[in-house]
Design an enzyme around this catalytic site. Sequence first.
Site, mmCIF file in Angstrom:
data_model
loop_
_atom_site.group_PDB
_atom_site.id
_atom_site.type_symbol
_atom_site.label_atom_id
_atom_site.label_comp_id
_atom_site.label_asym_id
_atom_site.label_seq_id
_atom_site.Cartn_x
_atom_site.Cartn_y
_atom_site.Cartn_z
ATOM 1 N N ILE A 217 -31.471 24.963 31.760
ATOM 2 C CA ILE A 217 -32.297 23.771 31.928
ATOM 3 C C ILE A 217 -33.496 23.907 30.986
ATOM 4 O O ILE A 217 -34.359 24.769 31.190
ATOM 5 C CB ILE A 217 -32.767 23.628 33.387
ATOM 6 C CG1 ILE A 217 -31.570 23.639 34.354
ATOM 7 C CG2 ILE A 217 -33.581 22.353 33.563
ATOM 8 C CD1 ILE A 217 -30.561 22.532 34.156
ATOM 9 N N GLU B 73 -26.565 12.229 34.230
ATOM 10 C CA GLU B 73 -25.617 11.450 35.021
ATOM 11 C C GLU B 73 -25.024 12.179 36.220
ATOM 12 O O GLU B 73 -24.659 11.570 37.216
ATOM 13 C CB GLU B 73 -24.507 10.945 34.096
ATOM 14 C CG GLU B 73 -25.066 9.926 33.127
ATOM 15 C CD GLU B 73 -24.163 9.590 31.970
ATOM 16 O OE1 GLU B 73 -23.971 10.468 31.104
ATOM 17 O OE2 GLU B 73 -23.661 8.467 31.911
ATOM 18 N N GLY C 120 -32.131 2.318 30.491
ATOM 19 C CA GLY C 120 -30.971 1.528 30.092
ATOM 20 C C GLY C 120 -29.804 1.682 31.046
ATOM 21 O O GLY C 120 -29.069 0.742 31.279
ATOM 22 N N PHE C 121 -29.632 2.897 31.592
ATOM 23 C CA PHE C 121 -28.523 3.196 32.513
ATOM 24 C C PHE C 121 -27.173 2.828 31.921
ATOM 25 O O PHE C 121 -26.248 2.476 32.645
ATOM 26 C CB PHE C 121 -28.744 2.505 33.863
ATOM 27 C CG PHE C 121 -30.034 2.883 34.525
ATOM 28 C CD1 PHE C 121 -30.288 4.210 34.874
ATOM 29 C CD2 PHE C 121 -31.012 1.942 34.768
ATOM 30 C CE1 PHE C 121 -31.484 4.571 35.462
ATOM 31 C CE2 PHE C 121 -32.224 2.303 35.356
ATOM 32 C CZ PHE C 121 -32.457 3.620 35.702
#
Length: 752
Positions: free
Chosen positions: A642, A718, A249-250
């Site tokens: 992470i 992002e 989708g970004f």
Amino acid sequence: MAAIQESSTNSPIGKRTPRVDGPLKVTGKAKYTSDFHFPGLLYAVPVEATIANGRIIKLDTARAEKMPGVSAIFHRENIGKISRAVLGEGFEGITDERRPPFEDDVIRYYGQYVALAVASTFETAKAAADAVRVEYSKEKPNVDTHLKADDEPQTVATTFATLKRVQSERGDADEAFQKAPVKLDETYVTPAETQNPLELHSTTAIWDGTTLTLYESSQGVVNLQTVLAQMFGLPKENVRVITKFVGSGFGSKLFPWTHCPLAAAAARKLGKPVKLVVSRKMMFQTVGHRPRTQQRVRLGATDDGKLVSLQHDYVYTTSMLDIHHEDCGETTAFHYSVPNLHVEFGRAKRNIGATADMRGPGAVPGMYATEAAMNEMADLLKLDPVKFRVLNEPKIDESLGVPFSSRHLLECLELGTEKFGWSRRKPETGSMKRDGLTLGWGMASCAWIAARFPAEANVQLRDDGTVRVACATQDIGTGTYTILAQLAAEKTGVPLDKVEAVLGDTLLPAGPLSGGSMATGSVVPAVFSAADHAIAALMGIATKTPGSPFEKRKSDELTLRDGKVFLKEKDSAAGVPFADLLKRANVRLVTGNGKGEATFGDPKPKFSMHSYGCHFVEVTWQPEIARLRVSRVVTVIDAGRIINPLAGRNQIEGAVVMGLGMALFEQTAYDPQNGAPINASLADYIVTVNADAPQIDVHFLDYPDKELNEVGARGIGEIGLAGIAAAITAAVHHATGVRVRELPVRIEDLLA
Ligand code: MOS
């Protein structure tokens, strides 16, 4: 150095974990939104405005309506009521385009939907849409690329908050700038960019007289449910949204677009399921784009490289219909130590489709400008750009006056320098050569917000030894199914192949948007507390069931490990599989609900929470044939713990590839005559392809940020796109001697 280490226990956190949904995707069994079919399904195709400013005078649907197979041609007068969504608390009620479709006859951008053809096949619907004749009264659209802030009050409404246009201020930035021995005053421009996920936007709407069910490619099913309930005057529980897989989708799929209520309204009128798939051309018109920005950055420094003043004044485009805020100043006020600072924004309305979040909204264009300015200032000072940043590293967040929760930018720079071989850089432009190519080396740093949206989750322990974890969030291709499974496995000790992760359905507990790189951080507390509650229920059964090996023990004497219940005091040999305990009690499953509160939007945070990183970039330049390539990138990211280094690396690599596009290729251009995006296809809108992709070397620091959640995981979707364009333009300058301050860098710029 805290290099990433796989835990020696059975903990799945921090392990390179292949996607649990991978087999479904590679075998084609994963059903994306437009893969769902229903008996009697009809197809809808919108009619697009061919002007960008004006009014509909006449809409002639006669020919289209008579075409065989056409069910209806809908327009403002016959589609039924579609009401406005209202922004509410809890990050709901959000739409980018604030006006519902067909609300009036005014055309504010090219491609705005003016009618909807519905037919038994897609081809018929398309032919009918093409047969609708529209007459307009036309005015010249304003798509001017030179941006001057509109005359607006000093406080303006935006999607998430009412904001002061002077967003941060300390000291006297102007006076300090005037007095500074070394000054830089430059303006940086980023173009409109269009998100272009591979999977097109689409809706399939089913109305059964009571409930509206929507299959939608969405980054936020819960908000979409709220918006559609408001638009159709329905109780929220009568709207169900399903999004099982998203072909990315970004940011363009964060909030509902007008095609969704149109499909729903058509389904309501016709009493049949209606599918609407947005075309690639429409993707450039009606489902958002990153706004164009124009950013003036003024820096003042002492001769030995200490910043004394930073001013960041930026203007970006908005449409006539949105209140999007492109927060280019998001990182400006805290990223470097500087006593005098002023950050201010303005907006310039244009006749274009609604502007929206695109991967790394605000900070990505913003850090292109501020990091490019930092690189130019380092050159003015004749200082190495890494050293210049080290000299201006802040001790606390100077804008909020609070400490950072966990900031290791200096260690990122140190590791990046080493892995890239930065010490071999010769500062003179065009001075480095290899194999007949001129090399350019550049770098930049990056930051991205770390915060949580509200989230709820449910965990079940079942009598077949499996665990189910459920949350109405989405997996936009980033690995959320896998993260949910890892979190549930962590708490229960059950192996991943016995964990079922369920998401993308508003029937499940309300989950976060897949946005702002916040989904992972947000689901951690919800899933962990849900698992704790489910385990507590299990212990209750273990201690109360007659004949249970733990009968009459207290719950707090027991622990769940590797899927087995143990007495804490005894050694591990005495564990009993939880499934046995459930079966013995004739209980099919135990369940627990959990919840995490939002931190996003907290006006008085105790800590400044962000992820950090840096990029080191090599370009090769062949002046003889004007060939520029990005050949090598080293990226170091400090994003807390992470959870899945495999998926994490994939996120950063993807962001670097996208960053090449931002620096060198991507821009949406609008025709000044009719306001149409003129490169509205994947042939004309250039994105990075495999042949452009450099060697990418990704490193993570691994410092858990326990202020954000128990695992210490911040987001990672992002940050990799922030700063990279500034690193590339610095490398281009180093190779060619040309300073490009308007993206994308074009070969023509380098021939000057
Ligand atoms: Mo991201 S632009 O918040 O999907």
